[in-house]
Design a protein around this motif. Structure first.
Motif, PDB file in Angstrom:
ATOM      1  N   VAL A 114       0.774  -1.249  -0.057  1.00 33.47           N
ATOM      2  CA  VAL A 114      -0.241  -0.043  -0.084  1.00 33.47           C
ATOM      3  C   VAL A 114       1.040   1.224  -0.065  1.00 33.47           C
ATOM      4  N   PRO A 115       1.035   1.937  -1.105  1.00 37.89           N
ATOM      5  CA  PRO A 115       0.160   1.579  -2.296  1.00 37.89           C
ATOM      6  C   PRO A 115       0.800   0.545  -3.103  1.00 37.89           C
ATOM      7  N   ALA A 116      -0.037   0.153  -4.054  1.00 38.92           N
ATOM      8  CA  ALA A 116       0.356  -1.212  -4.804  1.00 38.92           C
ATOM      9  C   ALA A 116       1.296  -0.978  -5.769  1.00 38.92           C
ATOM     10  N   THR A 117       1.413   0.241  -6.272  1.00 34.27           N
ATOM     11  CA  THR A 117       2.683   0.777  -7.065  1.00 34.27           C
ATOM     12  C   THR A 117       2.947   2.497  -6.840  1.00 34.27           C
ATOM     13  N   THR A 118       4.172   2.813  -7.268  1.00 35.02           N
ATOM     14  CA  THR A 118       4.492   4.255  -7.339  1.00 35.02           C
ATOM     15  C   THR A 118       3.851   5.036  -8.545  1.00 35.02           C
ATOM     16  N   PHE A 119       3.070   4.214  -9.373  1.00 34.49           N
ATOM     17  CA  PHE A 119       2.682   4.909 -10.482  1.00 34.49           C
ATOM     18  C   PHE A 119       1.234   5.330 -10.434  1.00 34.49           C
ATOM     19  N   GLU A 120       0.707   5.549  -9.119  1.00 39.91           N
ATOM     20  CA  GLU A 120      -0.701   5.793  -8.913  1.00 39.91           C
ATOM     21  C   GLU A 120      -0.794   6.622  -7.742  1.00 39.91           C
ATOM     22  N   THR A 121      -1.839   7.273  -7.392  1.00 38.67           N
ATOM     23  CA  THR A 121      -2.027   8.147  -6.185  1.00 38.67           C
ATOM     24  C   THR A 121      -3.124   7.405  -5.396  1.00 38.67           C
TER      25      THR A 121
END
Length: 552
Positions: A114-121
């Motif tokens: 959490v978050p799943a990736t660094t490519f989203e908010t």
């Protein structure tokens, strides 16, 4: 209290007519009274969903339990990373607190990504320090699915720290590695991952189970892998479990793990192997405080009419009757409304896609179009000619190429835009604040006005599902708890969900089995191959952003 029936002993694989004596919530004594009596009911351990996100039922834990016990489910292994992405560790604690209000046995995990990736908010982050705190709680039974399998393989320090904490606390670690096979799968397993619920082919499941992994056969509202994976049960009964992963309320009212047992038997599988996957293996693997019909165990069991129809007559948890003859005896409880929803309403022009060419006769090469697959979380990447009107790339209903958008709900920002195939709408749009895993607003539609209205309905409700056929013809199902759940009576929610689902199919024309569930996974970047985050179109094969328009 005493209960009599044909007792299924999953350890010695026998059926004997027996009498249970229950005292203070435990099985005090089991008296064998003779051989099986086919005319009498059957008593067996309760079912366990070995991996589920309670939030995806759109219900609070207390409401989820009310529906699940009717089908003989007594426990779940529950990853609360959906609410974790919205509210952080406070969201996980919310789920634990709400679950304690009913006798159902929730085993929650510590979200690992959490978050799943660094490519989203996302709305929050769960750090290594947070994971340490969670794993130290008795209510947290495991480290939840390690979706960042590239981080495992490339030895990301934070990923390795979380895995090390789980090992230090002697708690299992759930995997999540769709398509990973061979030496990379072995490295992932060697790092500590013990399960995978993301296998979508028999060959992948076989490769992983032969390497020692437990395979969870998933059959949810969107992802359906039962048919592909059930052949594994015959050769690896000690390594197979059943799970739903994500199950919407309408399908939960119809059945749960009991349905998978019945299907396994219809495929010719051994009775005790099927029950091992549904009842025994999850309890042993996750060390759940769930009884297995032994003297001294908690009195968690179910009574079914026969071993053909699998009609659940009674469900007991800790010796208490929690469901009987299709009626839940758990209370209809209201819960605290917690949320995070900060964005403002949008305008139709925010959803325009500029073609970016001066000469309208000059066509750009292709659109990269997400191809949604019914019953799967994976998508394909299609290269298709765009449709351009007034220097704008627009949806093409005739070719079933619709517009998809993800709108940041945690702050005001320009919507991310792309195109998608297989939703099949002839008009209108749908939107949802359930958008795995960051749970921004995600919408698909035929035109910018409909998309904007659907998105704004969700924003104004501070969470929910919406469907728009015309400005005056729409549906809204509010989800006031984290934009993910409601504490309304679960059966009423199931009816409302059925109504909006039918509206999307009948009036908008979608052929998908579960349009909203499929929509919710179109922002899940960790599942290849092409998805959309609030920051743009994402290539899941190469783990980088890409453009909807390409000159290829």
């Amino acid at each position: 209290m005493q209960v009599s029936g044909n007792l299924l002993n999953l350890f010695d694989r026998t059926i004997r007519f027996s009498q249970l004596t229950i005292e203070q919530g435990r099985i005090h004594q089991i008296d064998e009274l003779g051989p099986e009596r086919p005319a009498e009911p059957y008593v067996l351990p309760g079912f366990v969903d070995a991996h589920v996100h309670i939030e995806s039922s759109l219900l609070t834990p207390a409401q989820f339990a009310r529906l699940a016990v009717v089908h003989g489910t007594v426990a779940t292994v529950s990853d609360p990373h959906e609410i974790g992405n919205v509210l952080g560790i406070a969201g996980v604690e919310y789920m634990i607190t709400d679950g304690k209000r009913v006798p159902f046995k929730f085993c929650f995990g510590a979200p690992s990504c959490v978050p799943a990736t660094t490519f989203e908010t996302a709305g929050a982050a769960i750090t290594v320090r947070d994971v340490r705190r969670l794993l130290g709680m008795k209510e947290i039974g495991y480290l939840a699915e390690m979706m960042n399998f590239p981080g495992v393989l490339h030895q990301d320090p934070d990923v390795l720290a979380k895995i090390a904490l789980a090992r230090a606390f002697n708690k299992p670690i759930d995997g999540h590695a769709p398509g990973l096979r061979g030496n990379d799968a072995q490295r992932y397993i060697d790092a500590g991952m013990t399960t995978d619920h993301e296998c979508f082919t028999y060959e992948e499941g076989l490769d992983k189970v032969q390497r020692g992994m437990h395979i969870l056969i998933r059959e949810g509202s969107a992802a359906k892998n039962f048919e592909a994976l059930i052949p594994l049960l015959s050769d690896f009964p000690e390594k197979i479990m059943f799970c739903s992963d994500d199950k919407h309320p309408d399908s939960l009212t119809g059945g749960h793990i009991n349905q998978l047992v019945k299907r396994a038997l219809a495929h010719g599988h051994d009775l005790f192997n099927a029950l091992r996957a549904a009842c025994l293996n999850p309890v042993l693997h996750y060390r759940l405080p769930v009884g297995l019909l032994r003297e001294g165990d908690p009195a968690d069991f179910i009574v079914v009419g026969d071993l053909t129809e699998w009609t659940v007559l009674q469900t007991y948890i800790n010796g208490d009757l929690v469901a009987g003859n299709g009626i839940s005896k758990l209370p209809d409880l209201r819960s605290e409304h917690v949320n995070r929803f900060e964005c403002e309403p949008k305008k139709p022009e925010y959803f325009e896609v500029v073609a970016g060419i001066a000469d309208l006769d000059q066509q750009p090469g292709h659109l990269q179009v997400i191809e949604a697959l019914d019953g799967q979380l994976i998508t394909n990447n299609l290269l298709l000619p765009p449709t351009i009107v007034n220097n704008r790339v627009v949806a093409d209903v005739a070719r079933d190429i619709l517009k998809i958008t993800v709108v940041n709900r945690y702050q005001d920002a320009a919507p991310a835009l792309a195109f998608i195939k297989n939703f099949g709408f002839k008009k209108g749009a749908i939107a949802s604040s359930v958008g795995h895993d960051s749970h921004n607003i995600i919408a698909v539609g035929c035109d910018d006005e409909s998309i904007c209205q659907a998105v704004n309905l969700v924003i104004e409700a501070r969470g929910g599902l919406s469907a728009v056929a015309s400005p005056a013809n729409y549906h809204l199902l509010p989800l006031p708890i984290a934009g993910l759940m409601t504490d309304t009576d679960g059966y009423a929610v199931a009816e409302k969900y059925t109504a909006i689902d039918r509206f999307v199919k009948d009036q908008l024309g979608s052929p998908l089995a579960s349009p909203f569930m499929t929509l919710s996974f179109m922002a899940l970047l960790v599942i290849p191959s092409l998805k959309l985050s609030d920051r743009g179109l994402f290539d899941g094969e190469n783990f980088r952003f890409t453009s909807p328009l390409t000159l290829v």
